[in-house]
Scaffold this active site. Structure first.
Site, PDB file in Angstrom:
ATOM      1  N   CYS A 181       0.809  -1.227   0.000  1.00  0.00           N
ATOM      2  CA  CYS A 181       0.000   0.000   0.000  1.00  0.00           C
ATOM      3  C   CYS A 181       0.844   1.280   0.000  1.00  0.00           C
ATOM      4  O   CYS A 181       0.471   2.280  -0.618  1.00  0.00           O
ATOM      5  CB  CYS A 181      -0.961   0.001   1.179  1.00  0.00           C
ATOM      6  SG  CYS A 181      -0.280  -0.573   2.725  1.00  0.00           S
ATOM      7  N   GLN A 188       2.147   5.958   8.213  1.00  0.00           N
ATOM      8  CA  GLN A 188       1.217   4.900   7.822  1.00  0.00           C
ATOM      9  C   GLN A 188       0.159   4.630   8.878  1.00  0.00           C
ATOM     10  O   GLN A 188       0.444   4.540  10.073  1.00  0.00           O
ATOM     11  CB  GLN A 188       2.003   3.614   7.531  1.00  0.00           C
ATOM     12  CG  GLN A 188       2.955   3.792   6.371  1.00  0.00           C
ATOM     13  CD  GLN A 188       3.716   2.541   5.987  1.00  0.00           C
ATOM     14  OE1 GLN A 188       4.881   2.648   5.592  1.00  0.00           O
ATOM     15  NE2 GLN A 188       3.099   1.369   6.091  1.00  0.00           N
ATOM     16  N   HIS A 213      -2.547   6.314   4.155  1.00  0.00           N
ATOM     17  CA  HIS A 213      -1.099   6.507   4.315  1.00  0.00           C
ATOM     18  C   HIS A 213      -0.699   7.840   3.672  1.00  0.00           C
ATOM     19  O   HIS A 213      -1.016   8.098   2.504  1.00  0.00           O
ATOM     20  CB  HIS A 213      -0.329   5.391   3.612  1.00  0.00           C
ATOM     21  CG  HIS A 213      -0.403   4.049   4.299  1.00  0.00           C
ATOM     22  ND1 HIS A 213      -1.021   3.837   5.504  1.00  0.00           N
ATOM     23  CD2 HIS A 213       0.110   2.841   3.933  1.00  0.00           C
ATOM     24  CE1 HIS A 213      -0.900   2.556   5.845  1.00  0.00           C
ATOM     25  NE2 HIS A 213      -0.218   1.940   4.907  1.00  0.00           N
ATOM     26  N   ASN A 239      -5.158   3.230   2.253  1.00  0.00           N
ATOM     27  CA  ASN A 239      -4.275   2.052   2.208  1.00  0.00           C
ATOM     28  C   ASN A 239      -4.994   0.725   2.041  1.00  0.00           C
ATOM     29  O   ASN A 239      -4.465  -0.173   1.389  1.00  0.00           O
ATOM     30  CB  ASN A 239      -3.388   1.999   3.452  1.00  0.00           C
ATOM     31  CG  ASN A 239      -4.160   2.055   4.739  1.00  0.00           C
ATOM     32  OD1 ASN A 239      -4.904   3.019   4.982  1.00  0.00           O
ATOM     33  ND2 ASN A 239      -4.013   1.052   5.580  1.00  0.00           N
TER      34      ASN A 239
HETATM   35  C1  11C Z   1       1.532  -1.554   6.534  1.00  0.00           C
HETATM   36  N1  11C Z   1       1.940  -1.523   4.154  1.00  0.00           N
HETATM   37  O1  11C Z   1       0.957  -0.456   6.476  1.00  0.00           O
HETATM   38  C2  11C Z   1       1.778  -2.375   5.288  1.00  0.00           C
HETATM   39  C3  11C Z   1       0.769  -3.455   5.147  1.00  0.00           C
HETATM   40  O2  11C Z   1       3.296  -5.667   1.848  1.00  0.00           O
HETATM   41  O3  11C Z   1       1.183  -5.760   1.563  1.00  0.00           O
HETATM   42  C4  11C Z   1       0.814  -4.206   3.834  1.00  0.00           C
HETATM   43  C5  11C Z   1       1.977  -5.147   3.706  1.00  0.00           C
HETATM   44  C6  11C Z   1       2.155  -5.563   2.272  1.00  0.00           C
HETATM   45  O4  11C Z   1       1.921  -2.045   7.583  1.00  0.00           O
END
Ligand code: 11C
Length: 344
Positions: A150, A176, A242, A322
């Site tokens: 994301c 995030q 995010h 996200n």
């Molecule tokens: C987070 N982006 O916000 C991550 C979750 O590689 O699909 C998604 C993890 C991925 O922690």
């Protein structure tokens, strides 16, 4: 006639978003839901702790959840959406592909495999042709397509809009939302009054996935983009959305005005879930913000703002929802691209 689809990992945070997006989708019909062994045999209503922002549709709540096994999924299902934890995805997705299913996966396993297309349709739809290489090499009747992490999806479309200026160095720092960590993140909210500066392997994903996405496929192999990317990833106490701060150094001169124009005019696609415009550019220096801007384009748009010149190149902020644009919506969009390209 709608394509019959299955959802692997249907009870998780992204699985629930997938159901929310697929249930009203005119091109797809949900025909199978899978989850862990402990959920198998229960109705979806019993198995899922539903948390997304719309009621669970009645007909979905009454469906029986099966184990995540190709033998438990009806043969007339043509497309599988996978939102499994990566270790489970790595174990079971190849079995679905061998059994002839086309898999559009959000799981992080295999994203960087040389014969697996990692796709954001508006950015690199042509990478889907890598499936011919995949089928030759693996002998699958099915196929495996991935969407990126994301945080990668949030900033790569803005970079794609700037490629004509010659991307050289990119620095990105993320803020995030907790929903990126799944249920545990959302339910514990342990980070209220806090921020966490290390959240697993996120930084590596942003650095590698962005170079693959903006690479060139020459018909036989994919050549990674040569830009240098440095990422720093942080968790903040926001539920969804995010936000990222980006600095870009380019070969050619790049003013904030030229960058804004390139982003605003970056083309969308004629796919149902692709928003138009893809990138909204705000003039206000304090936008975009998660709570105000994450639902632009039904949660599928990218928002950018704060464009300015700095000694480190062009600086700007960007934002995406996200769990929609960055995960479930990204997989659905890849499903629409697969349909458009005759894979279904
Ligand atoms: C987070 N982006 O916000 C991550 C979750 O590689 O699909 C998604 C993890 C991925 O922690």
């Amino acid at each position: 006639m709608a394509v019959r689809v299955g959802v692997l990992g249907a009870t998780g945070a992204v699985g629930q978003r997938l159901i929310q997006l697929l249930e009203p989708h005119p091109e797809f019909e949900i025909a199978a839901l899978t989850a862990s062994e402990s959920s198998a045999g229960h109705t979806y209503q019993e198995a899922a702790k539903w948390r997304v922002d719309s009621p669970i549709p009645d007909e979905i709540g009454e469906m029986t959840v099966t184990a995540t096994d190709p033998d438990d999924v009806p043969d007339d299902v043509d497309l599988i959406f996978s939102s499994l934890p990566s270790s489970v995805g790595a174990e079971v997705e190849p079995g679905f592909c061998e059994a002839g299913y086309i898999v559009s996966s959000n799981s992080s396993n295999s994203r960087m495999a040389a014969d697996v297309p990692l796709v954001i349709p508006e950015v690199n739809a042509d990478h889907l042709d890598l499936l011919e290489v995949q089928r030759d090499e693996r002998g699958w009747d099915g196929a495996l397509v991935k969407n990126p992490n994301c945080s990668t999806i949030t900033f790569v479309p803005t970079l794609a809009a700037l490629t004509e200026f010659g991307l050289e160095k990119v620095h990105v720092s993320t803020l995030q939302a907790v929903s990126g960590a799944g249920y545990d993140g959302v339910t514990s909210m342990e980070i209220i009054d806090n921020a966490i500066p290390y959240i697993g392997s996120e930084e590596d994903k942003l650095e590698t996935e962005s170079r693959k996405l903006l690479g060139e496929f020459d018909g036989a192999e994919l050549n990674q983009n040569s830009m240098a990317v440095s990422a720093s990833c942080n968790r903040i106490p926001t539920i969804d959305g995010h936000l990222e701060n980006v600095w870009v150094e380019t070969e050619d001169d790049l003013t904030p005005e030229a960058a804004a124009e390139a982003m605003e005019s970056y083309p969308s696609l004629d796919l149902r879930s692709s928003p138009d415009p893809l990138i909204h550019v705000f003039d206000e220096p304090d936008r975009p913000q998660p709570r105000m801007d994450r639902t632009l384009g039904n949660g599928m748009a990218i928002a950018a703002g704060g464009l300015q010149e700095t000694p480190f190149g062009l600086q700007y902020n960007c934002l995406a929802h996200n769990t929609i644009r960055g995960a479930a919506g990204a997989s659905v969009l890849n499903g629409e691209l697969l349909l458009e390209n005759g894979y279904l």
